[in-house]
Motif scaffolding. Structure first.
Motif, mmCIF file in Angstrom:
data_model
loop_
_atom_site.group_PDB
_atom_site.id
_atom_site.type_symbol
_atom_site.label_atom_id
_atom_site.label_comp_id
_atom_site.label_asym_id
_atom_site.label_seq_id
_atom_site.Cartn_x
_atom_site.Cartn_y
_atom_site.Cartn_z
ATOM 1 N N UNK A 31 0.817 -1.215 0.000
ATOM 2 C CA UNK A 31 0.000 0.000 0.000
ATOM 3 C C UNK A 31 0.853 1.268 0.000
ATOM 4 N N UNK A 32 1.846 1.415 0.886
ATOM 5 C CA UNK A 32 2.653 2.646 0.821
ATOM 6 C C UNK A 32 3.354 2.821 -0.521
ATOM 7 N N UNK A 33 3.733 1.722 -1.148
ATOM 8 C CA UNK A 33 4.414 1.802 -2.440
ATOM 9 C C UNK A 33 3.463 2.313 -3.527
ATOM 10 N N UNK B 165 17.606 -0.387 -4.157
ATOM 11 C CA UNK B 165 17.861 -0.262 -2.720
ATOM 12 C C UNK B 165 16.757 0.568 -2.070
ATOM 13 N N UNK B 166 16.391 1.672 -2.694
ATOM 14 C CA UNK B 166 15.352 2.540 -2.134
ATOM 15 C C UNK B 166 14.023 1.789 -2.022
ATOM 16 N N UNK B 167 13.605 1.139 -3.094
ATOM 17 C CA UNK B 167 12.315 0.434 -3.075
ATOM 18 C C UNK B 167 12.359 -0.789 -2.157
ATOM 19 N N UNK B 168 13.464 -1.496 -2.142
ATOM 20 C CA UNK B 168 13.601 -2.651 -1.249
ATOM 21 C C UNK B 168 13.527 -2.244 0.214
ATOM 22 N N UNK C 264 7.865 -0.927 5.182
ATOM 23 C CA UNK C 264 6.395 -0.953 5.079
ATOM 24 C C UNK C 264 5.843 -2.239 5.686
ATOM 25 N N UNK C 265 6.568 -3.331 5.525
ATOM 26 C CA UNK C 265 6.177 -4.600 6.154
ATOM 27 C C UNK C 265 6.231 -4.464 7.676
ATOM 28 N N UNK C 266 7.301 -3.881 8.196
ATOM 29 C CA UNK C 266 7.426 -3.663 9.638
ATOM 30 C C UNK C 266 6.284 -2.781 10.135
#
Length: 170
Positions: free
Chosen positions: A15-17, A51-54, A60-62
């Protein structure tokens, strides 16, 4: 308490992505965001997007995992009876089971999650953004742009998690 459909955290982390890609697009608020940061399209080029998206997805998972306690109140009830509730067949474990059978489905709606997502945005995201902005000497426009993003994002994450997470016994 871990949900039986743990995969929903991976879905919620998207969702944040998705919201970020839309919200910060130049045709939405991306241009205003860049202006409030003093960025240009050229200054944003050359970044390691993997790196940024990962990193963003991992965080976002946390965040999704951390939101569970605020949008699904039932996950916190068992902590009131620790450690006795962990004893198999204990009286308190049976009482908790009976309680969850009776009340475990309360406030498990999208609307409830939306409300708590907004509360999280208002009482956690806004102060954090505002504090950082003060030290970075950013204006209110910067704060409001980011608060809008987090309000939408946390509301959607909260709505999804509240309505879909399933726990054994709830």
């Amino acid at each position: 308490m871990i949900p039986t459909n743990f995969y929903m955290y991976f879905v919620a982390a998207l969702i944040p992505m998705i919201i970020g890609a839309t919200y910060y697009h130049p045709k939405v608020l991306g241009t205003a965001w860049m202006k409030s940061n003093g960025f240009t399209m050229e200054s944003l080029e050359g970044a390691n997007m993997s790196v940024i998206m990962g990193t963003a997805y991992l965080l976002s998972f946390v965040l999704a995992f951390g939101m569970t306690g605020s949008v699904v109140h039932q996950v916190n009830v068992g902590s009131l009876f620790m450690p006795e509730v962990m004893e198999p067949g204990s009286a308190i474990q049976q009482e908790l089971s009976d309680f969850m059978t009776k009340y475990g489905d309360r406030h498990r709606t999208v609307t409830h999650g939306l409300v708590h997502g907004f509360i999280n945005a208002l009482f956690f995201a806004l102060p954090l953004i505002g504090i950082n902005a003060a030290f970075e000497r950013r204006g209110w426009k910067y704060v409001l742009i980011h608060f809008g993003y987090w309000a939408i994002t946390l509301m959607l994450m909260g709505g999804l998690l509240s309505a879909t997470l399933e726990f054994g016994g709830l």
